[in-house]
Design a protein around this motif. Structure first.
Motif, PDB file in Angstrom:
ATOM      1  N   UNK A 102      -2.654  -0.367   3.966  1.00 16.84           N
ATOM      2  CA  UNK A 102      -2.928   0.858   3.195  1.00 16.84           C
ATOM      3  C   UNK A 102      -3.409   1.977   4.110  1.00 16.84           C
ATOM      4  N   UNK A 103      -4.341   1.648   4.996  1.00 18.54           N
ATOM      5  CA  UNK A 103      -4.893   2.665   5.877  1.00 18.54           C
ATOM      6  C   UNK A 103      -3.840   3.216   6.837  1.00 18.54           C
ATOM      7  N   UNK A 104      -2.960   2.330   7.358  1.00 23.58           N
ATOM      8  CA  UNK A 104      -1.925   2.786   8.293  1.00 23.58           C
ATOM      9  C   UNK A 104      -0.922   3.679   7.576  1.00 23.58           C
ATOM     10  N   UNK A 105      -0.503   3.285   6.376  1.00 22.31           N
ATOM     11  CA  UNK A 105       0.450   4.104   5.619  1.00 22.31           C
ATOM     12  C   UNK A 105      -0.110   5.487   5.326  1.00 22.31           C
ATOM     13  N   UNK A 118       7.764  -0.388   0.061  1.00 23.54           N
ATOM     14  CA  UNK A 118       7.881  -1.710  -0.544  1.00 23.54           C
ATOM     15  C   UNK A 118       6.704  -2.544  -0.042  1.00 23.54           C
ATOM     16  N   UNK A 119       6.129  -3.328  -0.933  1.00 20.43           N
ATOM     17  CA  UNK A 119       4.990  -4.148  -0.508  1.00 20.43           C
ATOM     18  C   UNK A 119       5.113  -5.559  -1.069  1.00 20.43           C
ATOM     19  N   UNK A 120       4.575  -6.515  -0.319  1.00 24.23           N
ATOM     20  CA  UNK A 120       4.522  -7.912  -0.733  1.00 24.23           C
ATOM     21  C   UNK A 120       3.111  -8.412  -0.473  1.00 24.23           C
ATOM     22  N   UNK A 121       2.597  -9.163  -1.385  1.00 25.76           N
ATOM     23  CA  UNK A 121       1.194  -9.595  -1.292  1.00 25.76           C
ATOM     24  C   UNK A 121       0.913 -10.345  -0.005  1.00 25.76           C
ATOM     25  N   UNK A 130       3.059  -8.093   3.713  1.00 23.94           N
ATOM     26  CA  UNK A 130       2.815  -6.756   4.214  1.00 23.94           C
ATOM     27  C   UNK A 130       3.647  -5.673   3.563  1.00 23.94           C
ATOM     28  N   UNK A 131       4.011  -4.662   4.379  1.00 23.32           N
ATOM     29  CA  UNK A 131       4.655  -3.463   3.858  1.00 23.32           C
ATOM     30  C   UNK A 131       5.927  -3.126   4.643  1.00 23.32           C
ATOM     31  N   UNK A 132       6.853  -2.517   3.931  1.00 24.08           N
ATOM     32  CA  UNK A 132       8.011  -1.886   4.559  1.00 24.08           C
ATOM     33  C   UNK A 132       8.132  -0.486   3.973  1.00 24.08           C
ATOM     34  N   UNK A 133       8.041   0.514   4.825  1.00 24.43           N
ATOM     35  CA  UNK A 133       8.176   1.898   4.382  1.00 24.43           C
ATOM     36  C   UNK A 133       9.363   2.527   5.101  1.00 24.43           C
ATOM     37  N   UNK A 135       7.316  -1.177   9.537  1.00 24.44           N
ATOM     38  CA  UNK A 135       7.085  -2.539   9.027  1.00 24.44           C
ATOM     39  C   UNK A 135       5.703  -2.969   9.465  1.00 24.44           C
ATOM     40  N   UNK A 136       4.859  -3.296   8.498  1.00 27.92           N
ATOM     41  CA  UNK A 136       3.486  -3.703   8.773  1.00 27.92           C
ATOM     42  C   UNK A 136       3.316  -5.147   8.332  1.00 27.92           C
ATOM     43  N   UNK A 137       3.076  -6.014   9.288  1.00 28.15           N
ATOM     44  CA  UNK A 137       2.860  -7.429   8.979  1.00 28.15           C
ATOM     45  C   UNK A 137       1.356  -7.688   8.892  1.00 28.15           C
ATOM     46  N   UNK A 138       0.923  -8.481   7.935  1.00 28.50           N
ATOM     47  CA  UNK A 138      -0.516  -8.693   7.730  1.00 28.50           C
ATOM     48  C   UNK A 138      -1.254  -9.212   8.967  1.00 28.50           C
ATOM     49  N   UNK A 139      -0.579 -10.030   9.793  1.00 29.79           N
ATOM     50  CA  UNK A 139      -1.272 -10.628  10.941  1.00 29.79           C
ATOM     51  C   UNK A 139      -1.549  -9.624  12.056  1.00 29.79           C
TER      52      UNK A 139
END
Length: 366
Positions: free
Chosen positions: A20-23, A40-43, A46-49, A62-66
């Motif tokens: 959220x903060x990066x987006x 687009x987000x997946x619990x 992560x995120x794909x914008x 592309x933001x991966x949770x790790x």
């Protein structure tokens, strides 16, 4: 001819990524470029914008949770202004990410743009599957023969490079290849009978003729390879391809298999047989791969025309392809006559990898 440019910018964070903060933090940078955002987000993933510009360029984030954050920018702007705009966008994104992450970036990687669909193809895989970008600046020759596509491309480092059906064969810089497949300067070719299989670039023929052999016979199936090389690879072949016959050599435009069978039937023998037809196959299934069958046939026929004290030279493949090289060495034990072999590893400049060469000879029976 315009081409697409694919730029990448990667960040590996020291901790989990706050998507959220990066987006939110990068949103203003994309808004300055008038790029339309879709998220687009997946619990758990992560995120794909995506960010799309009216001029057709687009970016993905592309933001991966790790903690892995990947930025990709694709554009079709090949002019200097367009490239500068993309560079400025990447610079701003990099600066903003550093601000947002406050020193928690473990690794940052920004690669040169990958050019896709351009008139000049600069990318070629090594034998062991690594991608190499060559400094190609000109397509010198590009023709289709009945057997293969023939390209000669100019490299600033390596001179003209012969590429056959997508495989880098030889550059004008690659004397090391030619010397290795001739025995690395350890052989005396004076007054010897030599048979070259393939070798359409003329490099082996040119170097051996200098050594005063009795006769060199080169068998090359593709006249168009010879035609291209005698015009555009003269640093490699000199003038030996200008005529198919010389004082101590002849070039036969034929399939080498019937020629070898004919020579074996006639009892014609050679001091040296140099196989410059193909590298050892990458496949490790010899019974299923016709290339392995072809190589075994060439080996058997070559041994039949090789004098009892003669030598057979050939290239192997990249030193990293140990399974394929081991399998080739197994094939040597399956020939009609017992043989011994040695090998050496040589750095071939334009290959950008270490290459293995083989010497094979008939085993002396006591």
């Amino acid at each position: 001819m315009a081409a697409a440019r694919h730029n990448t910018l990667d960040f590996q964070l020291c901790a989990k990524a706050d998507g959220d903060a990066i987006l939110k933090g990068l949103q203003s940078v994309f808004e300055e470029q008038a790029m339309t955002e879709t998220i687009h987000s997946w619990e758990e993933h992560g995120y794909l914008a995506t960010y799309i510009n009216k001029n057709g360029s687009f970016a993905s984030l592309r933001i991966y949770p790790h903690g892995l954050v990947l930025m990709d920018v694709q554009s079709y702007n090949n002019d200097l202004k367009g490239r500068e705009e993309i560079d400025n966008l990447l610079n701003k994104l990099e600066e903003r990410m550093k601000e947002l992450c406050e020193g928690s970036i473990a690794r940052l990687k920004r690669l040169p743009a990958l050019v896709r669909g351009g008139k000049i193809d600069k990318y070629w895989p090594t034998a062991d599957g690594r991608l190499v970008e060559y400094d190609i600046d000109e397509v010198v020759y590009d023709e289709d023969s009945p057997y293969q596509n023939i390209k000669i491309l100019h490299s600033k480092q390596f001179g003209n490079i012969l590429i056959l059906s997508g495989d880098v064969n030889l550059a004008e810089s690659d004397l090391a290849y030619t010397q290795a497949i001739m025995g690395s300067g350890k052989e005396d070719y004076t007054d010897k009978e030599v048979l070259i299989l393939g070798g359409g670039d003329g490099g082996i023929l040119y170097e051996i003729v200098k050594l005063k052999p009795k006769m060199v016979t080169m068998v090359e199936i593709d006249q168009m390879v010879i035609d291209g090389c005698k015009k555009y690879m003269r640093k490699t072949c000199g003038d030996v391809l200008d005529n198919l016959k010389g004082e101590c050599y002849q070039v036969l435009i034929e399939d080498c298999i019937p020629v070898l069978k004919r020579y074996a039937k006639e009892g014609r023998m050679f001091d040296y047989v140099i196989n410059d037809l193909t590298a050892v196959p990458i496949s490790t299934s010899p019974e299923e791969d016709s290339t392995w069958e072809f190589l075994r046939l060439i080996l058997d026929l070559s041994m039949k025309v090789l004098k009892h004290d003669g030598k057979y030279f050939t290239q192997g493949n990249c030193i990293n392809l140990t399974e394929a090289l081991n399998l080739y060495e197994e094939q040597l034990s399956r020939l009609y006559c017992p043989v011994e072999f040695s090998k050496e590893t040589v750095c071939v400049p334009s290959y950008m990898e270490l290459w293995v060469f083989y010497t094979v000879w008939k085993k002396t029976e006591f």
